[in-house]
Write a protein that holds these residues in place. Structure first.
Motif, PDB file in Angstrom:
ATOM      1  N   ASP A   1     -25.026  40.283  32.141  1.00  0.00           N
ATOM      2  CA  ASP A   1     -26.026  38.973  32.329  1.00  0.00           C
ATOM      3  C   ASP A   1     -25.751  38.277  33.828  1.00  0.00           C
TER       4      ASP A   1
ATOM      5  N   TYR B   1     -30.786  39.958  34.155  1.00  0.00           N
ATOM      6  CA  TYR B   1     -29.763  40.844  33.734  1.00  0.00           C
ATOM      7  C   TYR B   1     -29.823  42.538  33.973  1.00  0.00           C
TER       8      TYR B   1
ATOM      9  N   ASN C   1     -33.796  29.289  28.181  1.00  0.00           N
ATOM     10  CA  ASN C   1     -33.238  30.476  28.996  1.00  0.00           C
ATOM     11  C   ASN C   1     -33.777  31.186  29.866  1.00  0.00           C
TER      12      ASN C   1
ATOM     13  N   ASP D   1     -29.979  46.448  24.589  1.00  0.00           N
ATOM     14  CA  ASP D   1     -29.069  45.533  24.926  1.00  0.00           C
ATOM     15  C   ASP D   1     -27.880  45.505  24.129  1.00  0.00           C
TER      16      ASP D   1
ATOM     17  N   SER E   1     -22.840  33.816  33.088  1.00  0.00           N
ATOM     18  CA  SER E   1     -22.680  35.090  33.462  1.00  0.00           C
ATOM     19  C   SER E   1     -21.996  35.775  32.825  1.00  0.00           C
ATOM     20  N   THR E   2     -22.317  37.067  32.105  1.00  0.00           N
ATOM     21  CA  THR E   2     -21.622  37.729  30.994  1.00  0.00           C
ATOM     22  C   THR E   2     -21.584  39.045  31.093  1.00  0.00           C
TER      23      THR E   2
ATOM     24  N   GLN F   1     -27.561  36.262  35.400  1.00  0.00           N
ATOM     25  CA  GLN F   1     -28.059  34.864  34.925  1.00  0.00           C
ATOM     26  C   GLN F   1     -28.523  34.598  33.537  1.00  0.00           C
ATOM     27  N   GLU F   2     -27.872  33.836  32.826  1.00  0.00           N
ATOM     28  CA  GLU F   2     -28.624  33.104  31.767  1.00  0.00           C
ATOM     29  C   GLU F   2     -28.503  31.539  32.062  1.00  0.00           C
TER      30      GLU F   2
ATOM     31  N   ALA G   1     -33.437  34.283  32.363  1.00  0.00           N
ATOM     32  CA  ALA G   1     -32.423  35.285  32.398  1.00  0.00           C
ATOM     33  C   ALA G   1     -32.844  36.357  33.310  1.00  0.00           C
TER      34      ALA G   1
ATOM     35  N   GLU H   1     -24.410  45.997  28.876  1.00  0.00           N
ATOM     36  CA  GLU H   1     -25.446  44.863  29.352  1.00  0.00           C
ATOM     37  C   GLU H   1     -24.635  43.755  30.476  1.00  0.00           C
TER      38      GLU H   1
END
Length: 376
Positions: free
Chosen positions: A122, A90, A86, A109, A133-134, A124-125, A88, A120
């Motif tokens: 995200d 973020y 992963n 986080d 993307s979250t 990019q994970e 990441a 948080e």
């Protein structure tokens, strides 16, 4: 201190290395090279900051970016990062966090990894097979939404499946984003007329590709929360960019096959994750403004540590002998190998896309009567 980077449209920033990756586990370095390239080693985490001084950690130096109405863009290189890896990048509310936490550096986080919760986002994970993307909202009464609302490709084991695109468009040798090469990421935060966050928009592009990949996260409802309003306030207060690279045998929440059997990974194999992931060409601009020239190139000339066939050096996409080889004859995760495990195109490869491959793209292999076919 990890060195200095330049974000075009913002200015110079410093990298502050994490006190711990997880409580009790020292973090590996994330290095700034030539003011532009962030080189994240496995187990590394670093925070973007205005300044960095040796000594006790404080929350005051951490960068506090208001990205409402802005696009944050960069180039990422996830070549060789297979199932269970992963890479990441973020945003979290570290500047506003008064609690030092169990990692000793004021990290927070949505998963309270170091014992402290906060909002948080995200951006990019990812690995070379999956992208997430979250958005994770937070308020003090209800806490953080650890699940969040995600877009991209992948997901299983408690996570909703994301099918904004497929392995045909995103992955090694894919038609739109070939993840064996660097590609460009742009994450935008458009607002409504009253300045409230409207969505998180994602766009992946690659030089020489005829198609881009896009996704939009604009529906977020959760009992006990007002997610868009809460994230608006977090962004207004300023959020800190965080970069990390980690691995786990339990990454199927990000890269798993899902109930439909069309996700990218059957099993996570963190033992094959390469040492590093790369990020560079950072910029911040108003939504709709043209991308800077430095953010449109494929690689900006940074080395991938050769394609050494003796296995002593990093090769294209990772190690060259028995791990993430490109075209080798004995490599696991090789491309085109006749005997490779987890290969693409190998005649007897496990987890490949060849004629005899077990666990190929979309499930078990297709095109060979000796194997049971699942998926595509």
């Amino acid at each position: 201190c990890g060195g200095e980077l330049v974000i075009e449209g913002h200015g110079n920033i410093q990298l502050i290395r994490a006190g711990s990756d997880t409580p009790g586990q020292p973090a590996a370095p994330v290095e700034a090279i030539e003011g532009d390239l962030a080189f994240a080693h496995m187990g590394g985490r670093a925070y973007f900051a205005d300044t960095c001084e040796e000594g006790p950690y404080s929350n005051t130096p951490y960068l506090a970016l208001n990205l409402l109405g802005k696009t944050f863009a960069w180039t990422t290189d996830v070549s060789g990062t297979g199932c269970g890896c992963n890479a990441a990048f973020y945003l979290v509310s570290m500047r506003q966090n008064p609690k030092v936490g169990s990692c000793g550096d004021y990290y927070c986080d949505a998963m309270h990894v170091c014992g402290v919760e906060c909002a948080e986002i995200d951006m990019q994970e990812a690995n070379q097979y999956s992208w997430m993307s979250t958005m994770h909202t937070f308020n003090p009464q209800a806490g953080a939404d650890s699940l969040g609302v995600a877009r991209g490709y992948g997901g299983s084991v408690g996570e909703p499946e994301r099918r904004d695109w497929t392995a045909t468009e995103y992955g090694p040798g894919a038609s739109c984003i070939d993840t064996t090469k660097p590609f460009q990421v742009a994450v935008s935060f458009p607002t409504t007329a009253d300045g409230t966050l409207e969505a998180m928009e994602l766009k992946l592009t690659q030089e020489g590709s005829s198609c881009d990949l896009t996704a939009r996260n604009d529906v977020y409802n959760l009992q006990g929360h007002q997610p868009m309003q809460e994230l608006t306030e977090a962004l207004k207060a300023g959020m800190t960019p965080v970069m990390s690279y980690w691995k786990s045998a339990d990454m199927l929440w990000m890269d798993g096959m899902g109930a439909d059997g069309r996700g990218p990974c059957v099993q996570d194999t963190p033992q094959w994750c390469p040492d590093h992931a790369r990020f560079y060409g950072f910029s911040i601009r108003d939504i709709g403004a043209p991308a800077p020239a430095s953010a449109t190139g494929a690689d900006a000339g940074y080395p991938t540590y050769g394609a050494d066939t003796d296995g002593a050096a990093y090769g294209t996409g990772g190690y060259t002998d028995n791990t993430y080889a490109a075209g080798g004859t004995t490599g696991d995760y090789a491309t085109g190998s006749a005997t490779a495990g987890y290969a693409a195109g190998g005649a007897t490869a496990g987890y490949g896309t060849g004629t005899n491959a077990d666990y190929s793209a979309g499930g078990y292999s297709t095109g060979d009567a000796s194997w049971t076919s699942y998926g595509s």
